[in-house]
Design an enzyme around this catalytic site. Structure first.
Site, mmCIF file in Angstrom:
data_model
loop_
_atom_site.group_PDB
_atom_site.id
_atom_site.type_symbol
_atom_site.label_atom_id
_atom_site.label_comp_id
_atom_site.label_asym_id
_atom_site.label_seq_id
_atom_site.Cartn_x
_atom_site.Cartn_y
_atom_site.Cartn_z
ATOM 1 N N HIS A 168 14.501 10.162 2.468
ATOM 2 C CA HIS A 168 13.294 10.706 1.821
ATOM 3 C C HIS A 168 12.617 9.665 0.916
ATOM 4 O O HIS A 168 11.928 10.022 -0.030
ATOM 5 C CB HIS A 168 13.594 11.962 0.985
ATOM 6 C CG HIS A 168 14.468 12.961 1.676
ATOM 7 N ND1 HIS A 168 13.973 14.033 2.365
ATOM 8 C CD2 HIS A 168 15.819 13.026 1.798
ATOM 9 C CE1 HIS A 168 14.966 14.737 2.885
ATOM 10 N NE2 HIS A 168 16.101 14.140 2.553
ATOM 11 N N SER A 215 -6.026 -13.339 -1.692
ATOM 12 C CA SER A 215 -7.258 -12.570 -1.856
ATOM 13 C C SER A 215 -8.339 -13.506 -2.362
ATOM 14 O O SER A 215 -8.061 -14.412 -3.153
ATOM 15 C CB SER A 215 -7.031 -11.441 -2.865
ATOM 16 O OG SER A 215 -8.247 -11.082 -3.471
ATOM 17 N N LYS A 255 -2.685 -12.440 -5.756
ATOM 18 C CA LYS A 255 -2.261 -11.651 -4.591
ATOM 19 C C LYS A 255 -1.570 -12.466 -3.505
ATOM 20 O O LYS A 255 -1.927 -13.601 -3.231
ATOM 21 C CB LYS A 255 -3.494 -10.983 -3.962
ATOM 22 C CG LYS A 255 -4.140 -9.973 -4.867
ATOM 23 C CD LYS A 255 -3.485 -8.630 -4.765
ATOM 24 C CE LYS A 255 -4.176 -7.821 -3.692
ATOM 25 N NZ LYS A 255 -3.645 -6.482 -3.601
ATOM 26 N N GLU A 272 1.147 -5.546 7.871
ATOM 27 C CA GLU A 272 0.193 -4.428 7.971
ATOM 28 C C GLU A 272 -0.380 -4.327 9.380
ATOM 29 O O GLU A 272 -0.567 -3.232 9.916
ATOM 30 C CB GLU A 272 -0.945 -4.620 6.968
ATOM 31 C CG GLU A 272 -0.501 -4.518 5.521
ATOM 32 C CD GLU A 272 -1.576 -5.034 4.572
ATOM 33 O OE1 GLU A 272 -2.454 -4.242 4.215
ATOM 34 O OE2 GLU A 272 -1.541 -6.230 4.209
#
Ligand code: ARG
Length: 459
Positions: A157, A278, A284, A291
């Site tokens: 979970h 970024s 970043k 992704e």
């Protein structure tokens, strides 16, 4: 002008839009190598069976090879009015060898031809996906061996459940990929029957030798029913289904990498090679590759769904609907190949942050089950009662805002008077994982042995 290949009974050519919707050359040109391979096998068989004279066979073979050279060299001009790869190759062959080229299409049709071409393409692609999946397994098994004893939280979970090792987590994906590879191989084995010679749908009256063409193209045998031969796209569906499951596996690992590389988790570090910056936020390091692996599962599943819907309700035998099998299949299997390569790169470079993982492994009462097991083993409590006692202790610790190991013995004994200070040994994360020695469990010795055996098996 009417079509040169089939325009005999037509007075005029197709409407512009007809040509546009009908043409597949824009995407089936990638089947050129398979198409020419199939034609070479077919014409050799026609010669051997005495259906074509030897000089025509020789001319056609030489012509097909020069068409292949032109395509490989990028000198071939693909024309939309020639519809598809089959007619494009034959048309150029005619220019090169003259009317004898027209004999190549004896005892076959584009229907058995395209089924053969697609099977050859899918078969080659399944073989290379299998290799790529093996490369990823190897990278994961090597990481597992290195991190057989690196503890981390195991989740259910997405809540801290029990400590596991990083190596154990990696090996979970090795197992998934083993099943994926099994599915690729199963699909390949079922695919490996040759449709060539089924002709349009009914077979042919020429004395062809389908066993010979099947063998020449590396198929186990010819397909047994001519209608099924040209109407079947199971091989594409099955490969897409196998690819979808594999993509789903990769998407789960990709998602974990996305979560684990966040500043809040900080479980692992991806290399510079597999992260991006970024343009506005200098701090970043975005896990774009992970992704995109996560996202590409969408188009792979989409291709499977798309083709299932195309095939649903199609009457036998061939219908032009089936031309729509190609773009999705090409795109999806290529996307999976890219995902496997990207994942392998990420895994090879990946650095787990062992300290962070160890701290996280010990938080969230992850050794509560160890405590319950201790109560069962040492005090003879039934597991349900041990679970209850442990729950009370977790409640007490959580009320104080501390871990289980920070409770004093007398606090422990309030929940169960027979607890002794031997209990503290099982509250440590290292003890917890070391104790999970059941077959397939997370104990570092198990993980090391499994990783080693995978590395040997993968060669
Ligand atoms: N381009 C077609 C396809 O991909 C080839 C088969 C065409 N057959 C036909 N009877 N029109 O399916």
């Amino acid at each position: 002008m009417s079509n040169r290949m089939w325009g005999g009974r037509f007075a005029s050519g197709p409407a512009e839009i007809m040509e546009e919707i009908n043409a597949s050359i824009g995407f089936d040109k990638r089947l050129a190598p398979q198409d020419i391979r199939g034609s070479l096998a077919h014409v050799a068989m026609l010669g051997a069976a005495g259906i074509l004279p030897a000089e025509d066979v020789a001319a056609i073979e030489a012509g097909l090879k020069s068409v292949r050279d032109e395509i490989e060299a990028g000198r071939f001009v693909f024309k939309r009015e020639l519809e598809d790869i089959h007619m494009s190759v034959e048309s150029r062959l005619t220019e090169i060898v003259g009317p004898a080229a027209g004999r190549l299409h004896t005892a076959r049709s584009r229907n058995d031809q395209v089924a053969t071409d697609m099977k050859l393409w899918v078969r080659d692609t399944l073989d290379s996906l299998d290799q790529q999946a093996a490369d990823l397994q190897r990278a994961l098994a090597e990481t597992a061996l290195k991190h057989a004893g690196t503890v981390m939280p195991g989740f259910t979970h997405l809540q801290s459940a029990q400590p596991v090792t990083f190596g154990h987590h990696c090996l979970a994906y090795v197992e998934m990929l083993a099943r994926d590879r099994g599915r690729f191989r199963d699909a390949r084995a079922r695919l490996n029957e040759c449709p060539l010679g089924a002709a349009a749908l009914a077979g042919t009256s020429f004395p062809i030798d389908r066993h010979a063409t099947a063998a020449a193209l590396g198929f186990d045998r010819p397909t047994a029913n001519s209608l099924d031969s040209v109407a079947d796209r199971d091989f594409a569906l099955e490969s897409l289904a196998a690819a979808s499951i594999c993509a789903v596996h990769l998407s789960r690992f990709a998602e974990e990498l996305v979560v684990w590389t966040s500043a809040q988790f900080n479980f692992v570090k991806l290399s510079d090679g597999y992260t991006t910056g970024s343009s506005i936020m200098p701090q970043k390091r975005n896990p774009d590759a992970a992704e995109l692996v996560r996202a590409k599962s969408g188009r792979i599943i989409g291709a499977l769904t798309g083709l299932l819907v195309v095939m649903k309700g199609l009457p036998l035998a061939y219908s032009k609907d089936m031309q729509e099998d190609k773009e999705g299949t090409f795109d999806a299997l290529q996307a999976l190949s890219l995902c496997l390569a990207a994942m392998t790169g990420m895994v090879k470079d990946l650095e787990p942050n062992a300290d962070v993982l160890a701290r996280a492994a010990g938080s969230g009462y992850a050794t509560a089950t160890d405590l319950a097991d201790w109560l069962v083993r040492e005090l003879g409590l039934p597991f349900r009662q041990a679970h209850h006692v442990t729950g009370r202790l977790v409640g007490a610790a959580s009320a104080k805002g501390v871990g289980l190991e920070a409770l004093s013995l007398s606090e422990m004994q309030e929940a169960e008077p027979r607890i002794t200070d031997a209990v503290y040994a099982v509250l440590g994360v290292a003890n917890s994982v070391a104790s999970r020695t059941s077959y397939g469990g997370t104990a570092p010795d198990n993980v090391r042995a499994q990783a080693q055996s995978w590395i040997e098996r993968l060669g």
